[in-house]
Design a protein around this motif. Structure first.
Motif, mmCIF file in Angstrom:
data_model
loop_
_atom_site.group_PDB
_atom_site.id
_atom_site.type_symbol
_atom_site.label_atom_id
_atom_site.label_comp_id
_atom_site.label_asym_id
_atom_site.label_seq_id
_atom_site.Cartn_x
_atom_site.Cartn_y
_atom_site.Cartn_z
ATOM 1 N N UNK A 162 -6.156 -0.937 2.774
ATOM 2 C CA UNK A 162 -5.785 0.555 2.751
ATOM 3 C C UNK A 162 -7.356 1.240 1.812
ATOM 4 N N UNK A 163 -7.150 2.687 2.025
ATOM 5 C CA UNK A 163 -8.212 3.391 1.385
ATOM 6 C C UNK A 163 -7.420 4.651 0.761
ATOM 7 N N UNK A 164 -8.331 5.470 -0.023
ATOM 8 C CA UNK A 164 -8.071 6.593 -0.584
ATOM 9 C C UNK A 164 -6.614 6.709 -1.328
ATOM 10 N N UNK A 165 -5.706 7.820 -0.980
ATOM 11 C CA UNK A 165 -4.697 8.229 -1.586
ATOM 12 C C UNK A 165 -3.471 7.038 -1.002
ATOM 13 N N UNK A 166 -3.972 6.774 0.482
ATOM 14 C CA UNK A 166 -3.033 5.953 0.877
ATOM 15 C C UNK A 166 -2.821 4.435 0.075
ATOM 16 N N UNK A 167 -3.979 4.234 -0.422
ATOM 17 C CA UNK A 167 -4.252 2.748 -1.195
ATOM 18 C C UNK A 167 -3.417 3.056 -2.329
ATOM 19 N N UNK A 168 -3.844 4.184 -3.137
ATOM 20 C CA UNK A 168 -2.884 4.299 -4.402
ATOM 21 C C UNK A 168 -1.503 4.337 -4.143
ATOM 22 N N UNK A 169 -1.037 5.315 -3.166
ATOM 23 C CA UNK A 169 0.317 5.452 -3.116
ATOM 24 C C UNK A 169 1.165 4.109 -2.757
ATOM 25 N N UNK A 170 0.299 3.184 -1.859
ATOM 26 C CA UNK A 170 0.896 1.916 -1.427
ATOM 27 C C UNK A 170 1.404 0.961 -2.642
ATOM 28 N N UNK A 172 1.360 1.984 -5.744
ATOM 29 C CA UNK A 172 2.422 2.753 -6.619
ATOM 30 C C UNK A 172 3.766 2.578 -6.278
ATOM 31 N N UNK A 173 4.110 2.867 -5.305
ATOM 32 C CA UNK A 173 5.494 2.829 -4.703
ATOM 33 C C UNK A 173 5.879 2.124 -3.302
ATOM 34 N N UNK A 174 4.994 2.415 -2.362
ATOM 35 C CA UNK A 174 5.325 2.151 -1.022
ATOM 36 C C UNK A 174 5.782 0.621 -0.824
ATOM 37 N N UNK A 175 5.077 -0.229 -1.280
ATOM 38 C CA UNK A 175 4.911 -1.604 -1.110
ATOM 39 C C UNK A 175 6.226 -1.953 -1.805
#
Length: 199
Positions: A162-170, A172-175
């Motif tokens: 993943x890249x960018x904000x997608x990676x950060x959110x993943x 941080x919480x999505x995973x």
């Protein structure tokens, strides 16, 4: 579900990699020390998944990176027609990484259409991929088939793609959430500006 059942479920997931075996030490025909340590922990009733997690995480992440690397000599595409991935709900992560590698080597445009969920989302960072303007993308924690158990390390492997904000959110919480995080193509592009929108 008890610890023994969880260990058995994780064993079945890792069983997808059963064709990858450690090489025996020269002239001895034995597992190397790391293999013996893992075997001892796995067979021990008191073994903790966190110990196995710490030992296997770097190995699986390295494996995922190796699987994602294109071949040294690109395969010539028999056709220049785009490859469409439509309404893909995901699946086995390591198999999806291998498929991603094939798509990258093809040199053909990969169009993500309809819905793309779970493991399918790792295709979005392909250099030859584009996202249909009407597509929807869904993220959620990986889980063992037929359960709500989130296996160790799989989320970290997926996050490498993943890249960018997608990676950060993943990370941080999505995973960690079994709830589907659904994004439109426009919403996805705001979080990952590198994505190409199909024309």
């Amino acid at each position: 579900m008890g610890a023994g059942e969880i260990r058995a479920q994780v064993g079945r997931v890792l069983g997808h990699c059963r064709h990858i075996r450690p090489r025996p030490s020269p002239g001895k025909g034995r597992l190397p020390p790391v293999g013996l340590s893992l075997a001892a922990m796995w067979l021990s009733p008191g073994a903790r998944l966190s110990q196995i997690d710490r030992m296997l995480k770097p190995v699986l992440i390295a494996l995922s990176v190796l699987l994602s690397l294109p071949a040294a000599t690109p395969v010539e595409a028999q056709s220049r027609r785009p490859i469409d991935i439509s309404n893909d709900s995901g699946g086995n992560v390591l198999e999806t990484i291998q498929r991603r590698n094939q798509l990258q080597r093809s040199g053909r445009q990969v169009r993500i259409r309809g819905y793309c969920r779970s493991a399918c989302t790792i295709y979005l960072s392909l250099p030859n991929a584009c996202l249909d303007p009407k597509a929807r993308v869904g993220f959620h924690a990986p889980r063992l088939p037929g359960t709500k158990i989130i296996p160790p390390m799989v989320g970290d492997i997926m996050g490498q793609f993943y890249r960018g904000e997608i990676r950060r959110r993943w990370f941080a919480s999505w995973q960690y959430s079994l709830d589907m995080q659904v994004l439109t193509a426009a919403e996805y592009r705001r979080l990952d500006p590198q994505i190409k929108i199909c024309r």
